[in-house]
Design a protein around this motif. Structure first.
Motif, short mmCIF file in Angstrom:
data_model
loop_
_atom_site.label_atom_id
_atom_site.label_comp_id
_atom_site.label_asym_id
_atom_site.label_seq_id
_atom_site.Cartn_x
_atom_site.Cartn_y
_atom_site.Cartn_z
N LEU A 72 -1.40 -6.27 -5.80
CA LEU A 72 -0.79 -6.21 -7.24
C LEU A 72 -0.59 -7.64 -7.68
CD1 LEU A 72 0.89 -4.43 -9.08
CD2 LEU A 72 2.96 -5.07 -7.91
N ILE A 116 0.06 1.18 -13.55
CA ILE A 116 -0.09 0.02 -12.64
C ILE A 116 0.77 -0.10 -11.58
CG2 ILE A 116 -0.77 -2.63 -12.89
CD1 ILE A 116 -1.26 -2.28 -15.51
N THR A 117 2.05 0.07 -11.82
CA THR A 117 3.07 -0.20 -10.80
C THR A 117 4.21 0.27 -11.71
OG1 THR A 117 4.08 -1.90 -9.16
CG2 THR A 117 3.55 -2.66 -11.40
N VAL A 143 0.56 -8.09 -15.92
CA VAL A 143 0.43 -7.18 -14.36
C VAL A 143 -0.85 -6.54 -14.23
CG1 VAL A 143 1.61 -5.27 -15.11
CG2 VAL A 143 1.60 -6.07 -12.63
N ARG A 145 -3.77 -4.78 -10.85
CA ARG A 145 -4.13 -4.55 -9.43
C ARG A 145 -5.46 -4.94 -9.13
NH1 ARG A 145 -0.67 -2.17 -6.13
NH2 ARG A 145 0.96 -0.84 -6.95
#
Length: 198
Positions: A72, A116-117, A143, A145
């Protein structure tokens, strides 16, 4: 070695002026002309702006660093008002990702970190209006990955970032000190503008 050098000096004195001087050492290698990446004809990259000169739009884009953990990635940026007038931002920057030749990359840019997160406050924050006085800065983050799930799809690396801070503003280009290594996810999440408090 001293005996050899002494012999050379004596030989030169005996021969007098009829002996040509020893050849000078060949010059070392020199740097050739710098090769610049070929820009995309539709959106050419401007020449880099010196640090002591404010870009045309009155703001400068700065890479501030980030974090990486178990694939990440989070990277931060600031937009600094180097002009003489207040600069108003709202929402998100308009982002385009470029390869080493400044051509656009096929990457989906989304607002926030969905898909993504989770748990990245500066990415998932609600947009707000930010007014920068001269010398002030606003921050925003991205952000992604670094994930490869399909060996048949070439991994994407992003060395150049292009943004429009607000609609109609001159676009800013930045060659990244830490290129985005997106793997083959094809997705980048961006956060909204936020005031930088000192």
């Amino acid at each position: 070695m001293r005996g050899v050098v002494g012999g050379v000096v004596v030989a030169g004195v005996v021969a007098g002026c009829s002996t040509p001087p020893a050849p000078r050492a060949a010059p070392g290698p020199t740097l050739g002309p710098q090769v610049r990446p070929t820009p995309n004809r539709s959106s050419p990259a401007p020449d880099p702006t010196p640090d002591d000169k404010c870009p045309e739009g009155g703001v400068r884009l700065v890479e501030t660093g980030g974090d990486a953990a178990m694939g990440l990635r989070v990277e931060g940026f600031q937009l600094v008002n180097c002009g003489t007038e207040p600069y108003v931002l709202e929402g998100y920057p308009e982002v385009s990702l470029r390869d080493g030749r400044n051509d656009p990359l096929d990457v989906t840019v989304v607002h926030g970190a969905e898909g993504i997160t989770t748990g990245v406050p500066n990415i998932e924050a609600a947009p707000e209006r930010v007014t920068l006085a001269p010398g002030q800065a606003a921050s925003w983050s991205v952000v992604w990955r670094n994930l490869v799930t399909d060996a048949t799809v070439t991994a994407t690396t992003v060395p150049v970032l292009e943004i429009a801070p607000r609609p109609g503003a001159p676009r800013l280009w930045l060659r990244l000190a830490r290129p985005f290594d997106l793997g083959n996810t094809g997705k980048l999440g961006i956060g909204p503008w936020a005031a930088v408090t000192r």
